[in-house]
Structure formats: C-alpha cells, structure tokens
Motif scaffolding. Sequence first.
Motif, PDB file in Angstrom:
ATOM      1  N   THR A  53       5.817  -2.209  -8.295  1.00  0.00           N
ATOM      2  CA  THR A  53       5.867  -0.769  -8.564  1.00  0.00           C
ATOM      3  C   THR A  53       4.534  -0.221  -9.061  1.00  0.00           C
ATOM      4  N   ASP A  54       3.694  -1.076  -9.624  1.00  0.00           N
ATOM      5  CA  ASP A  54       2.451  -0.567 -10.195  1.00  0.00           C
ATOM      6  C   ASP A  54       1.299  -0.605  -9.198  1.00  0.00           C
ATOM      7  N   THR A  55       1.557  -0.900  -7.946  1.00  0.00           N
ATOM      8  CA  THR A  55       0.451  -0.951  -6.983  1.00  0.00           C
ATOM      9  C   THR A  55       0.304   0.378  -6.250  1.00  0.00           C
ATOM     10  N   THR A  56      -0.876   0.576  -5.700  1.00  0.00           N
ATOM     11  CA  THR A  56      -1.099   1.804  -4.927  1.00  0.00           C
ATOM     12  C   THR A  56      -0.244   1.816  -3.679  1.00  0.00           C
ATOM     13  N   ALA A  57       0.012   0.643  -3.130  1.00  0.00           N
ATOM     14  CA  ALA A  57       0.838   0.568  -1.942  1.00  0.00           C
ATOM     15  C   ALA A  57       2.201   1.183  -2.195  1.00  0.00           C
ATOM     16  N   TYR A  58       2.770   0.845  -3.358  1.00  0.00           N
ATOM     17  CA  TYR A  58       4.104   1.332  -3.674  1.00  0.00           C
ATOM     18  C   TYR A  58       4.072   2.845  -3.854  1.00  0.00           C
ATOM     19  N   ALA A  59       2.999   3.316  -4.460  1.00  0.00           N
ATOM     20  CA  ALA A  59       2.899   4.747  -4.726  1.00  0.00           C
ATOM     21  C   ALA A  59       2.848   5.545  -3.428  1.00  0.00           C
ATOM     22  N   ASN A  60       2.279   4.930  -2.395  1.00  0.00           N
ATOM     23  CA  ASN A  60       2.091   5.686  -1.159  1.00  0.00           C
ATOM     24  C   ASN A  60       3.012   5.195  -0.049  1.00  0.00           C
ATOM     25  N   LYS A  61       4.195   4.761  -0.401  1.00  0.00           N
ATOM     26  CA  LYS A  61       4.967   4.102   0.653  1.00  0.00           C
ATOM     27  C   LYS A  61       5.468   5.054   1.715  1.00  0.00           C
ATOM     28  N   GLY A  62       5.645   6.313   1.362  1.00  0.00           N
ATOM     29  CA  GLY A  62       6.013   7.279   2.388  1.00  0.00           C
ATOM     30  C   GLY A  62       4.934   7.374   3.442  1.00  0.00           C
ATOM     31  N   LEU A  63       3.694   7.426   2.960  1.00  0.00           N
ATOM     32  CA  LEU A  63       2.548   7.488   3.846  1.00  0.00           C
ATOM     33  C   LEU A  63       2.491   6.265   4.754  1.00  0.00           C
ATOM     34  N   LEU A  64       2.759   5.098   4.146  1.00  0.00           N
ATOM     35  CA  LEU A  64       2.719   3.860   4.907  1.00  0.00           C
ATOM     36  C   LEU A  64       3.747   3.875   6.030  1.00  0.00           C
ATOM     37  N   ALA A  65       4.924   4.412   5.731  1.00  0.00           N
ATOM     38  CA  ALA A  65       5.973   4.450   6.749  1.00  0.00           C
ATOM     39  C   ALA A  65       5.509   5.312   7.919  1.00  0.00           C
ATOM     40  N   ILE A  66       4.857   6.412   7.588  1.00  0.00           N
ATOM     41  CA  ILE A  66       4.368   7.287   8.659  1.00  0.00           C
ATOM     42  C   ILE A  66       3.283   6.575   9.463  1.00  0.00           C
ATOM     43  N   LEU A  67       2.412   5.882   8.758  1.00  0.00           N
ATOM     44  CA  LEU A  67       1.345   5.136   9.430  1.00  0.00           C
ATOM     45  C   LEU A  67       1.928   4.085  10.368  1.00  0.00           C
ATOM     46  N   ALA A  68       2.928   3.360   9.897  1.00  0.00           N
ATOM     47  CA  ALA A  68       3.555   2.323  10.717  1.00  0.00           C
ATOM     48  C   ALA A  68       4.188   2.929  11.961  1.00  0.00           C
ATOM     49  N   THR A  69       4.850   4.058  11.770  1.00  0.00           N
ATOM     50  CA  THR A  69       5.457   4.733  12.914  1.00  0.00           C
ATOM     51  C   THR A  69       4.390   5.150  13.917  1.00  0.00           C
ATOM     52  N   ALA A  70       3.311   5.681  13.387  1.00  0.00           N
ATOM     53  CA  ALA A  70       2.226   6.108  14.265  1.00  0.00           C
ATOM     54  C   ALA A  70       1.682   4.938  15.067  1.00  0.00           C
ATOM     55  N   CYS A  71       1.531   3.789  14.401  1.00  0.00           N
ATOM     56  CA  CYS A  71       1.028   2.605  15.095  1.00  0.00           C
ATOM     57  C   CYS A  71       1.970   2.191  16.212  1.00  0.00           C
ATOM     58  N   ALA A  72       3.259   2.180  15.907  1.00  0.00           N
ATOM     59  CA  ALA A  72       4.239   1.790  16.914  1.00  0.00           C
ATOM     60  C   ALA A  72       4.152   2.715  18.114  1.00  0.00           C
ATOM     61  N   LEU A  73       4.098   4.006  17.825  1.00  0.00           N
ATOM     62  CA  LEU A  73       4.036   4.967  18.924  1.00  0.00           C
ATOM     63  C   LEU A  73       2.729   4.805  19.701  1.00  0.00           C
TER      64      LEU A  73
END
Lengths: 552, 642
Positions: free
Chosen positions: B515-535
């Motif tokens: 929970t204390d990592t930047t990754a966790y803080a931006n997980k919404g962004l990451l999901a969008i990024l992953a979707t973009a990569c898939a597409l």
Amino acid sequence: MPQEFVGPSIDWFALSPLLVLLGGGLFLLVAGALTPRWPRGWYALASASTAGTAAVLSVFQWSIIDRDGPGTLVAGALAFDHFAQFMTILLCSAVVLVSLLCDDDVRGTDREGPEVFALLLMAALGGVVMASANDLIVMFLGLEILSLALYVLVASDRRRSESQEGGMKYFVLGGFASAFFLYGIALLYGGTGSTNISDIVAGFQAGVSTGREDALILAGVALLLVGLGFKIAAVPFHVWVPDVYQGAPTPITAFMASVGKASAFAALLRVLVVALPFHRDDWRPVIWVLALLSLTLAPMMAIVQTNVKRMLAYGSISHAGFMLVAFEAAGHRAGEADPGTGMQSVVVYLAVYSALTIGTMAVISLVSRAQGGDTRLTILAGLATRHPVLALSLTLLLIAQAGVPLTSGFVAKFGAIQAAVTEGSYVIAIVAMAAAVIAAFVYLRIMVTVWMSTAPGADRQMLAYVSLGAPADDADGDAADGDAAAGAAATSTSTATATSTEVDTTGAAIAPEAITLSTAVVIAATVTFTIVVGVAPGWFLDLAANVTNYAR
Amino acid sequence: MADLVWLIPAFPLLGFVLILLFGRRLGDPKAGYLASAMVLGSFVVAVGAYFDLVGRPEGERAEITTLFSWVPVSALQVDMAFLADPLSIGMCLFVTGIAFLIHLFAIGYMHGDPKFSKFFLYLNLFVLSMVVLVLGENLLVTFLGWEGVGTCSYLLISFWHDRESAATAGKKAFVTNRVGDWGFMLAMFLGFSAVGSVSYSALNGAAVAGTLAETTATGIAVLLFVGAVGKSAQLPLYFWLPDAMEGPTPVSALIHAATMVTAGVFLLTRVNPVIAVSADWVPTLIAWVGLATALFAATVALAQNDIKKVLAYSTVSQLGFMFLAIGSGAYVAAIFHMITHAAFKALLFLGSGSVIHGMHDEQDMRKMGRLRAFMPVTAGTFIIGWLAIAGVPPFSGFWSKDEILLFTLAKSPVMYVIALFTAILTAFYMTRQVIMVFFGEATWESHAEEHGAHGEFKPHESSPIMLFPLVVLAALAAVLGIIQLPSLSWMPDVLRYRLEDWLHPLVEFGEANITDTTAYANKGLLAILATACALAGIVLAVLVYQRKKIKAVEPQILADGWYYDRTITSFMGGPGRAAFDATAAFDAKVVDGAVNGTGTLVRAAGGQVRKGQTGFIRGYAAIVGLGVVLMLAWFVLGRGVL
C-alpha cells in the motif's frame, strides 16, 4: 527278596499321536495285505487321514501343555512339551501332503499298494519319537525306525536303477552313521552314568561346580554329532544327499527333505540344547564350522548342476546351513532362562522349508512324470507356456527359497540371521547373507528355464545360457553322474542319463502335464502357506516362540 | 463435508478401477460417460467442502483427514493424509470442474478412437493424481500425486505411441521432469532433516515460528523451485511442453494448460512461509526466471504456425507470469491468474481441438482461415478466450494480469516494463492466431486433397457434446475476474478481494503489503496503461495480418525457438551421448565384470569341489570318516582333555 517290577504309569492320551501313527501304519500293512486291491486313492486317503488325526490330537496335547506345563511320559522316556508337539504337527502335516503326492506317483505303476503309505506313517512315527525322546536309547530307536523306513522308501521305485542305487548308498552310509551315533550314546553313558536326558542334566547340575572335562563325554558328543550331522546333511556329512535325493522317487525326496531333516534337527536340539547345555562352549564351535561349510560349499556345488533334483538337494544342504546358523545362536544361550530367538528361528525355518520343498517337489514330480521320469533342468523349459499357473506357483516357491521378502523364506532367513546377529555371531551371519546370494542364483536359474525358454528344441541353447556358458552336454552334475570311469555303483546312473537323453531327443513335442487334484491341493496349500507366513508372519513366530520351554 | 474430502480422490479412483476392469466392455462412449460422472462426483464433493469451509470462522478453515499411517519408520512418520483448506479446496474446485468439462469434450473428440476406453482410464488416473497432489497434507503425499500426474502426462502425450514423434515427446517430457523431481526429492529430504517431518504444517509452522534457519529455508525453497521449474515448464526446462502437444488435444487442455503444469505454482504457494524466511535473492530469482520465460516464450509464439504450438508457447509464457507473481510476493495474484488461465487456456485449447476436428486433423494455421463462417460457436468462444488472454477488460485475464503487473511494478520498474512488453506480445500473437484461423482468406480449399476428402472438403462444426464445454468455459473466461476484483474506488466493497479473503490465513501477501508504494497509489492509471498495451498489440496484429498494411516479420530464429531446443538436442546427442555411453560401458565392464567374475569364480570353485562327489560309497565313507576324525580331534584334543 526278589525286586518287584513296577510298570510305569502311562498317560495313554498323551501318547495318542504316536499310537495313531503306529496303529494306522500297522493297519495299512495288515489290512492292505489281507484285502484285495483298494479303490484308487484309498491308501493315500488312509495314510493322510491317519497323519491328520495324529496332528489334531497333537493340537489337543498342545493345549494340555499350555495348561499343565511340560513333563515327561512313560517313566521319563519321552518328553511331553511344546517342542515335541510342534514337531509332531509339522511331521504329520508333511505326511499328509506327501501321501497326496505319492498317490499320484504310484498310481498306475506296480508300486501301487499300501506299502509306501505304511512306510510313510512308520517313518513319521520314528521322527516323532526322535523329536520327543527324553532318553538317548529311545532317540536311537526313533532314528532307526525313521531310517529303515526311508531306506526302503528311497529304493521303492525298484524298476529304476537310480532309485535302487540311492537306497543302497543311503543304507550303507546310514548304517555307518548310526553306528557312530550308537557308540556316542555308549560313551556318553560311560561319562554320565545314564542315557536319560533328565538324569544327565541333573548329573551335570550336581557336578558342574567341579568344572571337570570328561574325555568320555566329549568323545560321546563328537560321535552323536556325527550321527545327527549325517541326518541333517551338514557338510562334510552331506555326501549321500545328492545321489539319494536324485535317485529317490520325487515325493520321497520331498519327504526326506522335510520329515527326515526336521526329525534330525529335533534330535540335535534334544541332545545338544536340552541334554548338554553345560558343554555348549564345546559343541557350539562345531556347529559354527558345520554351518560355515554347509553355507559356502553347497550353493557352489548347486550352481554346477544340470539336474533339477540335484540342484535342490544341494539347496537343501545350504538350507541346513541356515538352520545351523540359527542353532549356533541358540547355542549361545543353551540352558539359560532366556533362550533367545535361536531355537524359535530353527523351528520356523524347518516348517517353512518343509512346506517349500514339498511344494517345489510336487511341481517337479508332475513335470518329470510327464517326461518319462527325466529330472534334468531342461524338462522345465517352456513350462510357463504350457502351464502358466503351475509355473507361477513354482516361481513363488523358488523365490521363497531364495529368501525374497513377502514370502515365508524371507521370514525364515531373516529370523536365522537376526538371531545370529543378536548373539554376536557376525561372521557366519555375513557368510549366510553372501551364501543366500549365491543360492539365489540357483533358484533364478530354474526360474529362467521355466519362463524364458519356450520351445523344447531351444533347450540346449537355453541350458548353455543359464549355466553360465558351460557346454550344455556336459556330464550331468557331479562326477558321480555319467562319469565314464565310474564303477559299478555309478554306471547305472550313466545308463539312466543316456536313456533319458534319448527320450528327450526323440520326443520333440512335449504334451502338457496333466495336473491331478491331489497334487494341485498340495501345491495350493504350500503356496498359500508361503504367502500367508510371508505377509503376516507374526502369529506363526509367536507360535514357534513357545517351543523353548522344554521338558527336562 | 470437509471430512469427506477423501471422496474427491475416491471417485476418480473408482472410475479408474471400473474402466480398468470393464473398460473394453463399456466401450465408446459409455466409458467416457462413466469417467465424466466420476469427475463430476469429485466436483460436487469439492463444492460441498467449499461451502462447509466458507461457513466456518476464518481460523478453523483447515481440516486434516488421515486415512492411514503410510510410512511409519521410527523418526519418519508419514501419514496418508489429506488437508482440506481454502487453497486445496480452491484448487480442487477448478481442477475437477475444468476436468469435468474436458472429459465431456473428449467424449466427442475421441469418438471412434480404437483406444477410447484406455484414454478415459488415463484421464481418470490423472484427475486422481492431481487431486492427491493438491490435497496432500505433506510433501510425500503431494509427491505421490506429483509423480502420478507425471506418469499420466507421459502416458497421454505418447497416447498415439505408434507415431514416432508422440513416443519421443512422451519420453522427453518424462526425462525432463525427472530433473525437477530430483529437486523436489532433495527438498523433501532437507525438510525432513531440518524439522523431522515432511508435513506442511510442521514445515510452515517452523518457518513462521522462526525456528527454520535462513540457509535451510533457502535450500528448501530453491530445491522446490527446481521441482516447480520442471513441472511448470520454465526456463531452462521448458522445452518438453511444446513437444507435449503431440498428445490428444483434450490432454493438452487438461494437463498441459489448465492443471498439471500449474502444480509448481501451487507448490510454491503452499510453502510460501518458507520462501518468506529464505534469503532475499530467492524471490528475485523466481521472479526473473518467470519473467524471462514469459518473454522468451511470447517471442517464440509470434512465429509458430501450428495452432497448438502457439497455445503451448503461450502457456509457457503465462506460467512465467505466475512465477513472476510468486517472485513478487503476489501469491493471490498467482493463484488468481492460475484459475483464470485454466479457464481461458482450456477454452482456447478445446477450441483449437474443435478446429482440428472440424478440419480433419489439420493443425497448420496457414491452411485455415475464415473458419468463423463454418464453425460459429467455436469461433465465438475462441474469440472470448482470445480477449481474455490478451488482457482486454472486462474479461478475466485482464484482472489477473493487471494484478500481477501491479505487484511487479512494486518490486522493480525494470521488470514491469519487460512484463508490459510481454503483454503486448501476448495480445499480438493471439490476435495473429485468431486472424489466421477464423478471419482472413480461406486457404484450406487449395489443400483439400491432402485431407483425404476427395472433391468435397468443408470444415464442419463439432458435435454438441464438444460445444457445451466450450460455451461454459467461455462464460467462465468472461466473468471469472469477479473472484478477485481490485479495490478501485468506484467498486462496491463486497466485490473486492474475494479470493484474497478466502485464502487469507494461508497467504499473508495481499495488496496490504504494497500500500505504501507508488505503484499502489497509481493503480487506476496502471490498469488503463495495461488496457492500452493490450489494445496496441491487437491493433498492430490486425494491421499486419488482416489489413496487410505492415509486412509480417517472422524470423526463422523465432520459429525455431531461439534454437534452444536444437542446441540441447545436439548437446545431448553429442557430448551427452558420449558421456552416457561411457557410463554404460563402465557399468558393463567394471560393475558387471565384478559380478560376472564372482560368478565365474564360484562356478570354478564348484567345479573343483564336485570332484569329491565321486559316486562311490567308499569315497563318501572316507569323507564322513575324515569328518569323524576332525570332530574327535576337536573335542578330545582341541578342548585339551587328553
């Protein structure tokens, strides 16, 4: 005033197993002689049921001893203890099985009649007397009853010269050994003043503190050991075994290997462990040497044989070696309150080996009879294709003899070696294990012939393969067989060999052996015993553990 | 119900015995129905056990059923015991459930095969071994199942053993797996020597209590990882899995995609407390091996033309993702991805099986195309599987892959970039496959003669019994993401972390750890990024293969799997072979020589001794007499009486 003779009080019921055997044997002889030929199988049935009755009566005696403890019978002539009953049951069971085998063997020949069966019962009677003797003279009587019956039984196939030759050799050498035995008794009597085992033990107990070494006693023990060593067939007193086992009718071979050996071991126990525990340090090294010689020489000799009965004869010598290993372990504790597991291992081994040898000989007998009495290893070639179940049974009995786990043979061998290790006899324990490996090769060789050689025409190649590259048409077995220079005693054997060779070469196709009911019963019974004791040995070991409570 | 857990292996065991005894008589298709019914029975029991455990408080969700004492050897006491806990029951649910569907499919697929009943015999044996593997209460019971599934894998890969390639592939799988088994066994021995027991509770308990030394824990973890690498086809032992496609397609779906190959992931999850106390480099090693495998296999999948080989390399790649998750501490994500992967990859394999069936045993994608017109149900379900594996929301693969990526970023940004790149490749090669098989131009007409269909050749849709599992699996592939939705702010609480809560007491490494990592803080962004990569991967593939706007680049080196397999083969065939020959020669000359020499010696001795056996009574009497003399000499002289 003339001394009045007081007859001993006799517990007739305690004697009943003996009396049944005696009565049955005499009845068969007398009634058989006076009546016309009985219907087929009735003689065997009579002898089997007589022996069975004796065994059942013995079970009753067992429970009486459980209740009242061991004692003696007929004024101290016979011991009445668990050991005697165990051996009686063992011997009678063997008679039941061998009677069934003999029935098949004599049927349709001129040997059909009551004689063989009466002799079986008589031999068993002698064996039971030996096993329960509490007096050396009584033991000698038993030994002679057994031996005389066996001499005749070995020679009973009077049309086969091998059988006669075997009987003759056994008789001459047996007489030789009996003489030593009797002289041993005489010397022991000279040394102790009695032939009664109870009296001998009492005498030692009284005189033990003097630590006196009496030459008469020791020489007597030496000669008794010669006589019994001959009967148990320990090296170097084994010389008669190969010729006699090979010559005797196959069911009789089984009988000698089971009843003969068991009785002799029982007598050995009575003489050494029961009567002479005070000299255990004198006789134990001798047992050690006999065990060592039997264990090493017998399997070596077995390997070079080409006759399956001769192989099994040497196998029986090596089994005697194993029993002597256990006996040696028992010797460490002879006369002590805690007898160890040595004696228990000996009787377990005896029972297990008796069943194995009877079962194996039953198969050999069946196959050999279908091939004109030939007993060379080659007759087993292709048995697996002719009779898979028979081949499987034989294999089971053989791997048990080799001592493979989950068979009774393993339980027996393990018990013997464990007893030796417990008593610190590491050298013969190790030798025994090495010997078991060599012996296993012999049994594997038979199995290879059974399973991996199919066409009778391929026998010779197969034989060359299984006998480690030896020329297949080498003289059968020892020099005794087919040796060109052999004298009168041996020529008959070579003739027989030549004849059987002709039989083999002319009769190219072998008809499947007809399996009769009685032989099938014997094989099934022995195989079952082998597996049951192999898988669940506990109850049998517990039973055998009772025997060490001897009457003295 | 959890105490009836022994019924789960009992049903397939019963099926195995019945088919063994009466399989021939039952024949085609009754043996298949029997086998399927048995697996369904296991599934029902597993469902019952699940509801039983759910109804209990969190701390009591573990029940050990001891059937009998298996290995009672002084200090080594091993019971034949099953452990019913959230992890094992969860595994049982998806193993038996998917196995049931694949059994049904196989009834149609194997129809007409002369060894029909034997196939189901092996399948039931496999299910038995697999549930024993996951239910085992200790390493030895698991190992029993582990070897059992390996054996079944061997038997089923070389099911059509009259084909040379199938027989070779079976051997390859078996031998390669032995390397892994070696690791498993050593781990078991080490575990026993360290804690005096091989049960998971003792091992994990020692790890949690801190009585397990770090070096020991490291040893156990690494050795179990070696076992997992072999079973789950990771670098450097992956190369048996593509060859394993020689087996019937239901086997590929069940064993080499959904269940057996995930056993390594399960095993490492089972001993996660041990990994936690092992040296820091152990999880990093696991993560890197997984990541390297994922990337490697994805690149190879780009250039495969065999419809099953693409899926095989894809499986290796996805397994790599699971190991990446474990190395990153995302055990829940690993199990989550294992479950979703089981659904969509089984779907894809069965779909490919349906295609192969409809194309009369054609596996080359270059000879397919436009099949959606002929096989609508197969095409529709395959497309759902494709979207799931490509990582397109809201299909199941998106959620599980996204969670792994999240943990990967928390562990190392470098890994994250590589993993993301691999995700693009995944979308690309799967799109390529879908286009080559179901869209584009029909290239099979020109090859019609080869299929033995003289004149008229037309792909056909499969029978209903094959389509039913496809539809069910497609539904699962679409919606399985709901078992572990992330805690995005707009989501209702009841939908979050279902799987994590379920596994909670066993696996302590949920999102709370990062929970204390930047990754966790931006997980919404990451999901969008992953979707973009898939597409992006999908669009790129469409441009290359559908629109033909960009020339396809499929270098031979990728088609040949970076020559890895070939290098190993030539090494084993060359220096390896020489070494084996030398060992064999040593065995033949030195070891056998010693044995034969002893035999010859014994025989020679016997030949000498037997000369004494003359056959004359006088000779025998002399020997006995000699014995008498020696005996008397011992007693009278030796004992010093005279």
